[in-house]
Write a protein that holds these residues in place. Structure first.
Motif, PDB file in Angstrom:
ATOM      1  N   ALA A 495     -25.442  54.780  35.903  1.00 22.74           N
ATOM      2  CA  ALA A 495     -24.458  54.593  37.162  1.00 22.74           C
ATOM      3  C   ALA A 495     -24.159  55.826  37.573  1.00 22.74           C
ATOM      4  N   ASP A 496     -24.947  56.662  38.457  1.00 19.58           N
ATOM      5  CA  ASP A 496     -24.872  57.979  39.020  1.00 19.58           C
ATOM      6  C   ASP A 496     -24.767  57.794  40.571  1.00 19.58           C
ATOM      7  N   PHE A 497     -24.219  56.412  41.172  1.00 20.74           N
ATOM      8  CA  PHE A 497     -24.239  56.253  42.524  1.00 20.74           C
ATOM      9  C   PHE A 497     -22.759  56.520  43.048  1.00 20.74           C
ATOM     10  N   GLY A 498     -22.016  57.213  42.100  1.00 21.99           N
ATOM     11  CA  GLY A 498     -20.587  57.433  42.834  1.00 21.99           C
ATOM     12  C   GLY A 498     -19.660  56.514  42.355  1.00 21.99           C
ATOM     13  N   ARG A 499     -18.327  57.104  42.489  1.00 23.12           N
ATOM     14  CA  ARG A 499     -17.407  56.373  41.604  1.00 23.12           C
ATOM     15  C   ARG A 499     -16.996  55.271  42.985  1.00 23.12           C
ATOM     16  N   GLY A 500     -16.434  54.023  42.075  1.00 19.34           N
ATOM     17  CA  GLY A 500     -15.843  52.896  43.062  1.00 19.34           C
ATOM     18  C   GLY A 500     -16.483  51.657  42.501  1.00 19.34           C
ATOM     19  N   ASP A 501     -16.174  50.485  43.446  1.00 22.00           N
ATOM     20  CA  ASP A 501     -16.601  49.142  42.657  1.00 22.00           C
ATOM     21  C   ASP A 501     -17.785  48.929  43.522  1.00 22.00           C
ATOM     22  N   TYR A 502     -18.726  48.187  42.652  1.00 22.93           N
ATOM     23  CA  TYR A 502     -20.038  47.645  43.480  1.00 22.93           C
ATOM     24  C   TYR A 502     -20.265  46.142  42.884  1.00 22.93           C
ATOM     25  N   ASP A 503     -20.986  45.446  43.733  1.00 22.25           N
ATOM     26  CA  ASP A 503     -21.533  44.064  43.503  1.00 22.25           C
ATOM     27  C   ASP A 503     -22.641  44.167  43.006  1.00 22.25           C
ATOM     28  N   ASN A 509     -37.632  36.583  43.530  1.00 17.88           N
ATOM     29  CA  ASN A 509     -39.293  37.060  44.206  1.00 17.88           C
ATOM     30  C   ASN A 509     -39.098  37.787  45.318  1.00 17.88           C
ATOM     31  N   ASP A 510     -38.836  38.915  44.999  1.00 23.14           N
ATOM     32  CA  ASP A 510     -38.783  40.291  45.900  1.00 23.14           C
ATOM     33  C   ASP A 510     -37.995  39.840  47.243  1.00 23.14           C
ATOM     34  N   GLY A 511     -37.154  38.934  47.374  1.00 25.61           N
ATOM     35  CA  GLY A 511     -36.226  38.308  48.509  1.00 25.61           C
ATOM     36  C   GLY A 511     -34.899  38.704  48.113  1.00 25.61           C
ATOM     37  N   TYR A 512     -34.051  37.811  49.010  1.00 24.92           N
ATOM     38  CA  TYR A 512     -32.868  37.728  48.942  1.00 24.92           C
ATOM     39  C   TYR A 512     -31.951  36.616  48.599  1.00 24.92           C
ATOM     40  N   THR A 513     -32.805  35.512  48.063  1.00 18.70           N
ATOM     41  CA  THR A 513     -32.341  34.531  47.351  1.00 18.70           C
ATOM     42  C   THR A 513     -31.363  34.543  46.056  1.00 18.70           C
ATOM     43  N   ILE A 514     -30.027  34.478  46.076  1.00 15.55           N
ATOM     44  CA  ILE A 514     -29.399  34.854  44.998  1.00 15.55           C
ATOM     45  C   ILE A 514     -29.638  33.994  43.681  1.00 15.55           C
ATOM     46  N   LEU A 515     -30.155  34.352  42.624  1.00 21.58           N
ATOM     47  CA  LEU A 515     -30.083  33.658  41.560  1.00 21.58           C
ATOM     48  C   LEU A 515     -28.892  33.612  40.753  1.00 21.58           C
ATOM     49  N   ALA A 516     -28.218  34.652  40.893  1.00 24.07           N
ATOM     50  CA  ALA A 516     -26.833  34.796  39.895  1.00 24.07           C
ATOM     51  C   ALA A 516     -25.973  36.088  40.523  1.00 24.07           C
ATOM     52  N   GLY A 517     -24.789  35.994  40.404  1.00 23.75           N
ATOM     53  CA  GLY A 517     -23.875  37.183  40.760  1.00 23.75           C
ATOM     54  C   GLY A 517     -23.346  36.734  42.013  1.00 23.75           C
ATOM     55  N   PRO A 518     -22.160  37.356  42.593  1.00 19.86           N
ATOM     56  CA  PRO A 518     -22.332  38.845  42.098  1.00 19.86           C
ATOM     57  C   PRO A 518     -21.594  39.370  40.824  1.00 19.86           C
ATOM     58  N   VAL A 519     -21.787  40.328  40.255  1.00 25.49           N
ATOM     59  CA  VAL A 519     -20.867  40.775  38.883  1.00 25.49           C
ATOM     60  C   VAL A 519     -20.459  41.967  39.573  1.00 25.49           C
ATOM     61  N   THR A 520     -19.075  41.919  39.501  1.00 18.66           N
ATOM     62  CA  THR A 520     -18.602  43.325  40.127  1.00 18.66           C
ATOM     63  C   THR A 520     -18.199  44.203  39.105  1.00 18.66           C
ATOM     64  N   ILE A 521     -18.646  45.463  39.191  1.00 20.58           N
ATOM     65  CA  ILE A 521     -18.410  46.599  38.155  1.00 20.58           C
ATOM     66  C   ILE A 521     -17.613  47.874  38.714  1.00 20.58           C
ATOM     67  N   CYS A 522     -17.083  48.526  38.088  1.00 20.52           N
ATOM     68  CA  CYS A 522     -16.300  49.756  38.457  1.00 20.52           C
ATOM     69  C   CYS A 522     -16.940  50.931  37.835  1.00 20.52           C
ATOM     70  N   VAL A 523     -17.096  51.903  38.584  1.00 20.33           N
ATOM     71  CA  VAL A 523     -17.713  53.100  38.072  1.00 20.33           C
ATOM     72  C   VAL A 523     -16.489  54.065  38.274  1.00 20.33           C
ATOM     73  N   TRP A 524     -15.861  54.806  37.256  1.00 18.23           N
ATOM     74  CA  TRP A 524     -14.765  55.690  37.468  1.00 18.23           C
ATOM     75  C   TRP A 524     -15.058  57.267  37.197  1.00 18.23           C
TER      76      TRP A 524
END
Length: 524
Positions: A495-503, A509-524
């Motif tokens: 988690a080195d992409f900066g502090r804050g919330d992320y989805d 299959n290399d596309g953008y059909t969502i199988l599951a999620g979003p799961v929200t995480i917090c980097v502090w």
């Protein structure tokens, strides 16, 4: 035209500033940027020490001591002991041991202490982790040092002393808490010792036993099943036992039993490991007594494949039940961790302990599960044999070297108990899942996600992507991404992409059909 992974999934600039700032230090510590600013690195090396034993530039103490890797048999204890409080991490605890005794239990510390933690008699009496623990017990020393450090860090916080509480606690182990309080920080008399601990902590943070796997297309694009290239066919002599053990509870299937045996011993009933594992399931004497019971008959032993396989099924089912409240996904993953490192380590971590070594072991086992799911002999829908399993052949039975060595076909083996009913043929998980047991994580630390998908939806190019809130997948770049090999496994991001919330999303299959999620995480 469809967006390609290299163009859309991976935001190449993510973390670039952080990496640039760390380049010089990584070069000094032997990281992959070690040739960055070479002239400056050479000057710094001349000032602080030489090279490490493998030829990489490394830190050296004032007396010329170069840090050494944590011994393999102590990594688990260091990682789990560091879960005692938030200010402590595996690299920090390793640094304290290195600065005090250099991981030499026989070394005398500067304060006249003994043992791996270098504690004097008064400190050992106060922080002894259990009654009767010996000064020569490395595990007891590591736990005692962790508990002492955490208590001192709490007292530093209560005294309203600013700065890094861990550094102040380290100083207190050398000069005492009153000196820290009087100086309202780290006194000059402890500064060199604290700086040494800090430099060692940076070095250990770059070590593979504490650093998560690399994230990026080149590291994560391995095709599904790549972890099973060395998987071996289940020997016929063990099929009936594995099927029985895989019907004790719905969570632990025959394929999962076979995968664990493959990962543990490669089906070798005579294996005795350096860490104390015995037989085909690699129970240690302690874990065997815990799960088989202290009054088990002599012929029910870890060296008896039938006994060991049955006990493995019982153990994994018990652990899955105990740890199910910690996850909304697959408790079997936590059971694997607990089987290797103990239930306490999993509970303290609130999920998977943050160890790349442990995560790699679990990923390997879960990769084997996919392989053995294709073995029709282990098909859960097949009828469970009612006759006792055939005795292993002479070549497969334990040799005379392990003691005790059981008879080839024990009459009282647990495997000869009546077979339970066959489980339903359908999987309890009908839709893909994506979960994490650590939705809040410190900046730069590792975060692990568990995922699962029905076989019909499995693809070697399914993937997990991390997005900023409000960003639309497909329209915006992801912050980080990884492919997800297999139908049921884990992946770890740094988690080195900066502090804050992320989805975080699980895509098909290399596309953008969502199988599951979003799961929200917090980097502090």
């Amino acid at each position: 035209m469809a967006a390609t992974p290299s163009r859309w999934k991976n935001r190449l600039t993510a973390g670039a500033g952080r990496r640039a700032r760390q380049a010089l230090l990584d070069g000094l510590l032997g990281g992959r940027h070690r040739w960055t600013a070479l002239g400056a690195v050479l000057l710094l090396v001349a000032a602080v020490g030489g090279t490490s034993s493998d030829g990489r530039f490394g830190l050296a103490a004032a007396d010329g001591t170069t840090p050494v890797p944590v011994p393999a048999d102590q990594v688990e204890t260091v990682v789990t002991a560091a879960l005692s409080c938030p200010v402590l991490t595996g690299p920090r605890l390793a640094a304290q041991i290195m600065a005090t005794t250099g991981f030499q239990a026989s070394a005398a510390s500067a304060n006249g202490g003994q043992g791996l933690a270098g504690m004097d008699d008064a400190a050992w009496k106060k922080w002894i982790p259990w009654q009767g623990a010996k000064r020569t017990d490395d595990r007891a020393n590591i736990l005692a040092l962790a508990h002492q450090t955490c208590e001192l860090a709490g007292q530093v916080r209560a005294a309203n002393i600013g700065g890094d509480q861990w550094l102040a606690a380290v100083a207190a182990t050398r000069v005492g808490l009153p000196a820290i309080v009087a100086a309202k920080g780290i006194p000059a008399s402890a500064r060199n010792f604290v700086d040494l601990n800090s430099s060692y902590a940076n070095w250990y943070a770059s070590r593979p036993e504490f650093r998560g796997p690399n994230v990026g297309p080149s590291a994560s694009a391995a095709p599904s099943g790549s972890t099973t290239v060395d998987a071996r066919r289940v020997p016929d002599a063990y099929v009936a036992d594995i099927v029985r053990a895989g019907h004790i509870c719905p969570t632990v299937t025959p394929a999962r039993i076979a995968a664990q045996l493959m990962a543990a011993s490669k089906f070798d009933p005579n294996l005795r490991s350096a860490t104390g594992g015995q037989g085909i399931a690699q129970f240690t004497p302690q874990t065997w007594q815990q799960h088989a019971g202290p009054k088990a008959p002599a012929n029910v032993s870890p060296w008896n494949p039938s006994s060991a396989i049955t006990t493995l099924g019982q153990a994994l089912c018990d652990l899955s039940t105990q740890l199910a409240p910690l996850t909304s996904s697959d408790a079997y993953v936590l059971a694997l961790a607990a089987h290797r490192w103990g239930v306490t380590a999993v509970r303290q971590a609130g999920g998977l302990p943050p160890s790349p070594v442990l995560l790699s072991q679990i990923q390997q086992t879960m990769g084997y599960v996919d392989y053995y799911s294709g073995d029709t002999r282990l098909d859960p829908a097949a009828s469970t044999p009612t006759s006792p399993p055939p005795s292993p052949s002479a070549s497969a039975s334990p040799s005379a070297s392990p003691s005790p060595s059981p008879p080839a076909s024990p009459s009282t083996s647990p495997a000869e108990s009546p077979s339970p009913p066959s489980r339903p043929t359908s999987s309890p998980r009908r839709v893909p899942t994506l979960t994490t047991s650590t939705p809040t994580v410190e900046d730069g630390e590792s975060i692990t996600f568990s995922y699962s998908t029905p076989p019909a939806m499995n693809s070697s190019t399914n993937w997990i992507g991390v997005y900023r809130p409000g960003d639309t997948p497909g329209d915006e770049h992801s912050t980080a991404w990884q492919y997800t090999p297999g139908t049921n496994n884990i992946v770890t991001f740094t988690a080195d992409f900066g502090r804050g919330d992320y989805d975080v999303y699980y895509f098909s299959n290399d596309g953008y059909t969502i199988l599951a999620g979003p799961v929200t995480i917090c980097v502090w």
